[in-house]
Scaffold this motif. Structure first.
Motif, PDB file in Angstrom:
ATOM      1  N   UNK A  77      25.726  68.794  77.385  1.00 40.06           N
ATOM      2  CA  UNK A  77      26.819  69.764  77.335  1.00 40.06           C
ATOM      3  C   UNK A  77      27.673  69.496  76.101  1.00 40.06           C
ATOM      4  N   UNK A  78      28.423  70.526  75.719  1.00 39.05           N
ATOM      5  CA  UNK A  78      29.452  70.372  74.696  1.00 39.05           C
ATOM      6  C   UNK A  78      30.562  71.372  74.972  1.00 39.05           C
ATOM      7  N   UNK A  79      31.719  71.160  74.356  1.00 38.37           N
ATOM      8  CA  UNK A  79      32.837  72.081  74.510  1.00 38.37           C
ATOM      9  C   UNK A  79      32.823  73.128  73.400  1.00 38.37           C
ATOM     10  N   UNK A  80      33.399  74.274  73.693  1.00 36.05           N
ATOM     11  CA  UNK A  80      33.674  75.242  72.640  1.00 36.05           C
ATOM     12  C   UNK A  80      34.578  74.562  71.625  1.00 36.05           C
ATOM     13  N   UNK A  81      34.313  74.812  70.347  1.00 32.14           N
ATOM     14  CA  UNK A  81      35.050  74.113  69.306  1.00 32.14           C
ATOM     15  C   UNK A  81      36.561  74.323  69.427  1.00 32.14           C
ATOM     16  N   UNK A  82      36.960  75.527  69.830  1.00 31.52           N
ATOM     17  CA  UNK A  82      38.382  75.824  69.999  1.00 31.52           C
ATOM     18  C   UNK A  82      38.994  74.894  71.049  1.00 31.52           C
ATOM     19  N   UNK A  83      38.294  74.714  72.164  1.00 30.06           N
ATOM     20  CA  UNK A  83      38.794  73.873  73.243  1.00 30.06           C
ATOM     21  C   UNK A  83      38.736  72.400  72.847  1.00 30.06           C
ATOM     22  N   UNK A  84      37.676  72.002  72.126  1.00 31.58           N
ATOM     23  CA  UNK A  84      37.561  70.600  71.724  1.00 31.58           C
ATOM     24  C   UNK A  84      38.688  70.205  70.780  1.00 31.58           C
ATOM     25  N   UNK A  85      38.999  71.090  69.830  1.00 33.62           N
ATOM     26  CA  UNK A  85      40.101  70.796  68.906  1.00 33.62           C
ATOM     27  C   UNK A  85      41.408  70.589  69.672  1.00 33.62           C
ATOM     28  N   UNK A  86      41.648  71.424  70.687  1.00 32.01           N
ATOM     29  CA  UNK A  86      42.860  71.267  71.494  1.00 32.01           C
ATOM     30  C   UNK A  86      42.849  69.920  72.220  1.00 32.01           C
ATOM     31  N   UNK A  87      41.716  69.564  72.818  1.00 30.53           N
ATOM     32  CA  UNK A  87      41.637  68.310  73.569  1.00 30.53           C
ATOM     33  C   UNK A  87      41.845  67.099  72.663  1.00 30.53           C
ATOM     34  N   UNK A  88      41.280  67.142  71.493  1.00 29.15           N
ATOM     35  CA  UNK A  88      41.452  66.023  70.557  1.00 29.15           C
ATOM     36  C   UNK A  88      42.913  65.886  70.140  1.00 29.15           C
ATOM     37  N   UNK A  89      43.608  67.012  70.061  1.00 24.71           N
ATOM     38  CA  UNK A  89      45.026  66.950  69.673  1.00 24.71           C
ATOM     39  C   UNK A  89      45.887  66.331  70.768  1.00 24.71           C
ATOM     40  N   UNK A  90      45.385  66.282  71.997  1.00 26.98           N
ATOM     41  CA  UNK A  90      46.146  65.702  73.097  1.00 26.98           C
ATOM     42  C   UNK A  90      46.078  64.183  73.132  1.00 26.98           C
ATOM     43  N   UNK A  91      45.143  63.604  72.372  1.00 30.29           N
ATOM     44  CA  UNK A  91      44.979  62.151  72.427  1.00 30.29           C
ATOM     45  C   UNK A  91      46.015  61.482  71.532  1.00 30.29           C
ATOM     46  N   UNK A  92      46.736  60.497  72.057  1.00 29.97           N
ATOM     47  CA  UNK A  92      47.746  59.808  71.242  1.00 29.97           C
ATOM     48  C   UNK A  92      47.107  59.110  70.049  1.00 29.97           C
ATOM     49  N   UNK A  93      47.751  59.138  68.879  1.00 31.83           N
ATOM     50  CA  UNK A  93      47.183  58.470  67.697  1.00 31.83           C
ATOM     51  C   UNK A  93      47.130  56.959  67.881  1.00 31.83           C
ATOM     52  N   UNK A  94      46.056  56.345  67.378  1.00 32.52           N
ATOM     53  CA  UNK A  94      45.937  54.897  67.428  1.00 32.52           C
ATOM     54  C   UNK A  94      45.707  54.334  68.803  1.00 32.52           C
ATOM     55  N   UNK A  95      45.318  55.174  69.742  1.00 32.37           N
ATOM     56  CA  UNK A  95      45.197  54.743  71.123  1.00 32.37           C
ATOM     57  C   UNK A  95      43.898  53.944  71.298  1.00 32.37           C
ATOM     58  N   UNK A  96      43.999  52.753  71.922  1.00 29.15           N
ATOM     59  CA  UNK A  96      42.872  51.831  72.007  1.00 29.15           C
ATOM     60  C   UNK A  96      41.744  52.367  72.878  1.00 29.15           C
ATOM     61  N   UNK A  97      42.079  53.197  73.878  1.00 24.83           N
ATOM     62  CA  UNK A  97      41.073  53.711  74.790  1.00 24.83           C
ATOM     63  C   UNK A  97      40.008  54.527  74.056  1.00 24.83           C
ATOM     64  N   UNK A  98      40.411  55.118  72.939  1.00 26.81           N
ATOM     65  CA  UNK A  98      39.463  55.911  72.154  1.00 26.81           C
ATOM     66  C   UNK A  98      38.263  55.063  71.746  1.00 26.81           C
ATOM     67  N   UNK A  99      38.518  53.861  71.226  1.00 26.19           N
ATOM     68  CA  UNK A  99      37.413  53.017  70.794  1.00 26.19           C
ATOM     69  C   UNK A  99      36.544  52.581  71.968  1.00 26.19           C
ATOM     70  N   UNK A 100      37.169  52.371  73.137  1.00 23.24           N
ATOM     71  CA  UNK A 100      36.368  51.982  74.299  1.00 23.24           C
ATOM     72  C   UNK A 100      35.367  53.081  74.653  1.00 23.24           C
ATOM     73  N   UNK A 101      35.835  54.327  74.640  1.00 25.18           N
ATOM     74  CA  UNK A 101      34.955  55.447  74.950  1.00 25.18           C
ATOM     75  C   UNK A 101      33.815  55.521  73.937  1.00 25.18           C
ATOM     76  N   UNK A 102      34.152  55.447  72.654  1.00 22.57           N
ATOM     77  CA  UNK A 102      33.135  55.551  71.601  1.00 22.57           C
ATOM     78  C   UNK A 102      32.122  54.418  71.695  1.00 22.57           C
ATOM     79  N   UNK A 103      32.596  53.216  71.987  1.00 23.74           N
ATOM     80  CA  UNK A 103      31.679  52.086  72.045  1.00 23.74           C
ATOM     81  C   UNK A 103      30.819  52.124  73.302  1.00 23.74           C
ATOM     82  N   UNK A 104      31.382  52.604  74.413  1.00 23.54           N
ATOM     83  CA  UNK A 104      30.561  52.793  75.613  1.00 23.54           C
ATOM     84  C   UNK A 104      29.445  53.792  75.313  1.00 23.54           C
ATOM     85  N   UNK A 105      29.808  54.885  74.638  1.00 24.79           N
ATOM     86  CA  UNK A 105      28.805  55.889  74.264  1.00 24.79           C
ATOM     87  C   UNK A 105      27.777  55.306  73.302  1.00 24.79           C
ATOM     88  N   UNK A 106      28.246  54.476  72.373  1.00 20.14           N
ATOM     89  CA  UNK A 106      27.329  53.858  71.403  1.00 20.14           C
ATOM     90  C   UNK A 106      26.291  52.996  72.110  1.00 20.14           C
TER      91      UNK A 106
END
Length: 860
Positions: free
Chosen positions: A321-350
């Motif tokens: 699955x993937x999100x519509x680009x319009x919705x994905x851009x909105x969701x990414x804007x909701x994430x706080x800058x520099x937030x450590x959880x982001x790297x955890x998600x990316x590394x789990x996916x990696x």
């Protein structure tokens, strides 16, 4: 449909149209004009959220043969774009794409002109209509990708249509297509909903609790924007009062969009919000991957709620699955800058992707998540496979994304990048990487051994002189035992070392072993390099006919394995040209070296291109085409200087010096010997193979100057003894002829005759006809050949490509049109024209055509 996967670089889910949730937008009928015509181009041009993908999917469904490719920003890399484009067409035309896929996969550099020619010819052979759909083309900003698609569009065969869905008008030559009526355009005015359709959607399709007046107001406020209507419906279904939506009277699409997305977001429970914000970090996601992150249950709920989630198709094992680009851009804007959880998600996916066989996605997520250690480990594991797939530029660029300190912690990356740079022809950068590697403390034995292998090969590429410092014959045993390709290169390096020591039989055995190992791994780079050296040893050993047979066997293997486009195939064509030249089969030799140069130019393999140009110059001099030959030598010198390939510059000097002597230009030949570009020989002692060849050239000069003393004779005899002892019989034959000429000058007729017979005993059985055809005057009677300084053949007719270009110039075509017709670049056309100006002694297109007509060139 069955999809033939090109390689793991291709995301199969990009090759099928995505589908939305249960009741997305009001179903629209395909406009009649999209059903009734098949133009060269369908252009769906509208802003975000206008339903372009849905309409393109409907068009795709109406065609019996239709290919699909969903584009994203990663497709701005030309190789990646072409990999996916060919794979998309291969879904419906697998056999037609095979040659183009092999060509793309086999080469270090994308051969745009050749690939375009192969692709268009393959499409032209198909009789059934084909539609090629490219979705989200606005993601492409790469000029090379635009150029390729523009050329493809220009030369599409009848029955083949291209459909683009994009937010912006693409930078393609649309004016001419529009003027010829070859474009069918669907714009905003056909994609947005009418007032009546919008009201029907809100009241009857989604059955929202609205009054007729409220529905009409919302329809007017969204201006029929499909995504806006979807968002309005989603907000109202989640309890947002109609008055709250209607309060926004700005009319600005962005403000309404943000308000509606915010309302959808606020209506979600915390666990759904967390799921949305986590999965928006990923380019795509599936149920098992979501389970690894935080659970997959929300996917079903999101599909039920039509929250701009698309299901991707094509992967039989997983639902992506993937999100519509319009919705994905909105969701990414909701994430706080520099937030450590982001790297955890990316590394789990990696880690999940790495474990499930998606290494490139794993590497990308590891790099985004700044897990440098894991990324470096992945690169170390993947690097050799990337080299095997000719992904040398990708490999080098990925290593460059790591911090320098991390590369130093993983020394294997230095050697991998050095291999990549060597394949790309950047010998200076490859050498710098090896220097940096050697400066690291505590290298293990395997890494040190690989560095030494690289240095030996790099020395040969640069100057025909393997770097022997620190080499030991046990190095092959110190390499990683399970890496067949690396072991093959180790045997090649050992072969170079043994050949430099005059141990030709032992060297041949190592080259043979390298061929076996690399064929087992299907490594064309190692195999063709080893085979090239095997053929060269047969030439050096006086077995010219065996060398030709072996070269033709190797070329048959390249055809069988579809390696005919790789740089190594250029090596084999080049050495076949040498074999044919020595047999004095000049037209055949010229054809072979032309093929070599075309392959090497296409691959930008500068390490051997200069050598091939010098070999062509030798053949042209033998045909009496001195101007053509000198043009090639100038080109070879430029390549050598720009890419620091010393052996090519030396070869150019040697070829031109011999040509000057044969033409009777003693002063010019002497000046070249004194230029400093040809290295001096040691005063005494044994000579190696390279020095023997330089001695032969020096001796020709001495003989031309009239020298006949015993010192020269002794030098030749010492070198002859060394050549015979080492088995370098080709060299021995030429030295015997020089010795025979010197003995004849000294009045020793019988000794001279004996030397000639010794030379013939090598040359005639071996097939070395050239060295017996044009001997020095003193021994010409003994060979029954005319004493001549050069072949007096008249210039050969124009070669095929030159004739094609002249014919099109005669028709009034510009360089660009010429290139488009022949599927070569405009730069290549200019190069051929410049060459033609040189050989015809003209300085304009008109004069070239006139001169060609004087020479009765066909079709001019």
């Amino acid at each position: 449909m069955q999809h033939q996967l090109l390689d793991e670089r291709v995301f199969v889910t990009k090759l099928y149209p995505p589908t939305a949730g249960h009741a997305a937008l009001l179903c629209r009928d395909l406009p009649p004009r999209l059903r009734s015509v098949s133009p060269r181009l369908y252009l769906l041009l509208a802003p975000v959220g206008a339903g372009k993908t849905s309409l393109l999917r409907q068009l795709w469904q109406t065609r019996p043969a239709a290919a699909w490719l969903s584009l994203d920003e990663t497709d701005n890399d030309l190789r990646r774009f072409l990999s996916h484009l060919l794979a998309a067409i291969a879904v419906v035309r697998p056999d037609a794409m095979r040659e183009a896929q092999n060509l793309l996969q086999a080469t270090q550099q994308v051969q745009v002109d050749r690939l375009l020619s192969v692709l268009i010819n393959a499409l032209a052979e198909e009789t059934e209509p084909l539609l090629l759909c490219l979705d989200d083309y606005h993601e492409i900003s790469s000029a090379p990708v635009h150029h390729f698609l523009g050329q493809l569009l220009r030369f599409l065969p009848p029955g083949i249509s291209l459909a683009l869905a994009t937010r912006h008008e693409p930078p393609l030559a649309l004016g001419q297509l529009r003027a010829r009526g070859e474009v069918t355009e669907i714009a905003w005015n056909e994609l947005h909903f009418s007032q009546e359709e919008a009201v029907t959607f809100l009241l009857e399709i989604r059955r929202l609790a609205l009054t007729q007046e409220q529905a009409e107001q919302l329809a007017a406020q969204t201006e029929g924007w499909p995504a806006g209507l979807q968002l309005v419906a989603a907000a109202l279904e989640r309890g947002v009062p109609p008055a709250a939506v209607l309060r926004d009277k700005s009319g600005a699409e962005t403000r309404l969009r943000d308000f509606l997305l915010e309302s959808v977001w606020e209506a979600q429970p915390p666990e759904i919000r967390q799921f949305l914000i986590d999965t928006a970090l990923l380019d795509r996601f599936c149920l098992p991957l979501c389970d690894a992150l935080s659970g997959s249950e929300p996917i079903g709920r999101l599909l039920q709620q039509n929250l701009f989630i698309f299901q991707l198709h094509g992967d039989r094992d997983l639902g992506w699955y993937r999100y519509h680009q319009l919705f994905r851009e909105f969701l990414l804007s909701r994430r706080p800058p520099g937030e450590a959880e982001k790297n955890r998600i990316l590394l789990t996916a990696a880690h999940w992707c790495a474990a499930r066989g998606y290494p490139r996605e794993a590497l990308e997520y590891a790099l985004r998540g700044e897990d440098w250690d894991f990324a470096a480990d992945l690169l170390q594991k993947m690097g050799r496979a990337w080299l095997l797939q000719s992904d040398t530029r990708d490999l080098s660029d990925a290593i460059d994304r790591l911090p320098q300190a991390e590369i130093e912690r993983h020394p294997k990356l230095y050697s991998l990048q050095a291999w990549a740079l060597l394949y790309l022809g950047d010998t200076a950068a490859a050498g710098a990487r090896l220097d940096a590697l050697d400066d690291l403390p505590g290298l293990d034995a395997a890494t040190t051994a690989e560095s030494l292998v690289l240095r030996v090969i790099l020395g040969v590429v640069r100057a025909d002189d393997p770097e022997l410092s620190n080499w030991r014959h046990s190095i092959i045993n110190e390499l990683e035992g399970d890496d067949a390709e690396l072991l093959a290169f180790g045997h090649v390096a050992e072969g170079y070392v043994l050949r430099a020591a005059g141990q030709l039989a032992a060297a041949a055995e190592h080259f043979r072993r390298a061929e076996e190992l690399s064929l087992r791994r299907a490594s064309h780079s190692a195999y063709l390099l080893a085979a090239y050296n095997t053929i060269m040893l047969k030439i050096v050993g006086g077995k010219l006919l065996a060398a030709e047979a072996y070269a033709r066997d190797v070329l048959e293997i390249t055809e069988t394995n579809r390696w005919q486009h790789v740089a190594g195939a250029g090596f084999i064509q080049g050495i076949l040209a040498i074999v044919l030249y020595e047999q004095f089969r000049l037209p055949e030799a010229l054809d072979a070296v032309d093929s070599a140069i075309e392959i090497l130019r296409s691959n930008q393999t500068y390490s051997y291109l200069g050598i091939a140009l010098c070999e062509r110059a030798r053949i042209l001099f033998a045909q009496g085409e001195a101007e053509r030959a000198r043009y090639d030598l100038r080109f070879a010198r430029r390549v050598a200087r720009e890419h620091r390939i010393q052996r090519a510059e030396l070869r150019a000097e040697v070829v031109e010096q011999r040509a000057e002597l044969r033409a009777g230009n003693l002063a010019a030949a002497t000046a070249r010997q004194a230029s400093g570009l040809i290295p001096p020989l040691p005063e005494e002692g044994a000579l190696n193979e390279r020095q023997e060849l330089l001695l032969i050239e020096w001796a020709y000069l001495q003989l031309a100057e009239g020298r006949s003393d015993n010192a020269l004779l002794q030098r030749l005899e010492t070198c002859l003894a060394g050549a015979r002892a080492s088995g370098r019989l080709k060299t021995a034959a030429e030295l015997e002829l020089q010795r025979a000429a010197l003995l004849a000058r000294q009045g020793l007729a019988q000794a001279s005759k004996t030397a000639v017979e010794a030379a013939r005993a090598i040359a005639e059985p071996g097939g070395f006809r050239r060295i017996l055809l044009f001997p020095m005057p003193e021994i010409a009677p003994l060979l029954g050949a005319p004493a001549t300084a050069a072949a007096n053949a008249s210039p050969q007719p124009f070669r095929q490509r030159e004739l094609q270009i002249l014919q099109l110039v005669a028709q009034g075509m510009s360089n660009r049109e010429n290139g488009q017709r022949l599927f070569i670049s405009e730069t290549t056309v200019k190069w051929y024209l410049k060459h033609l100006y040189q050989i015809l002694d003209v300085n304009s297109r008109t004069a070239a055509v006139a001169k060609a007509r004087q020479l009765c060139a066909p079709g001019i």
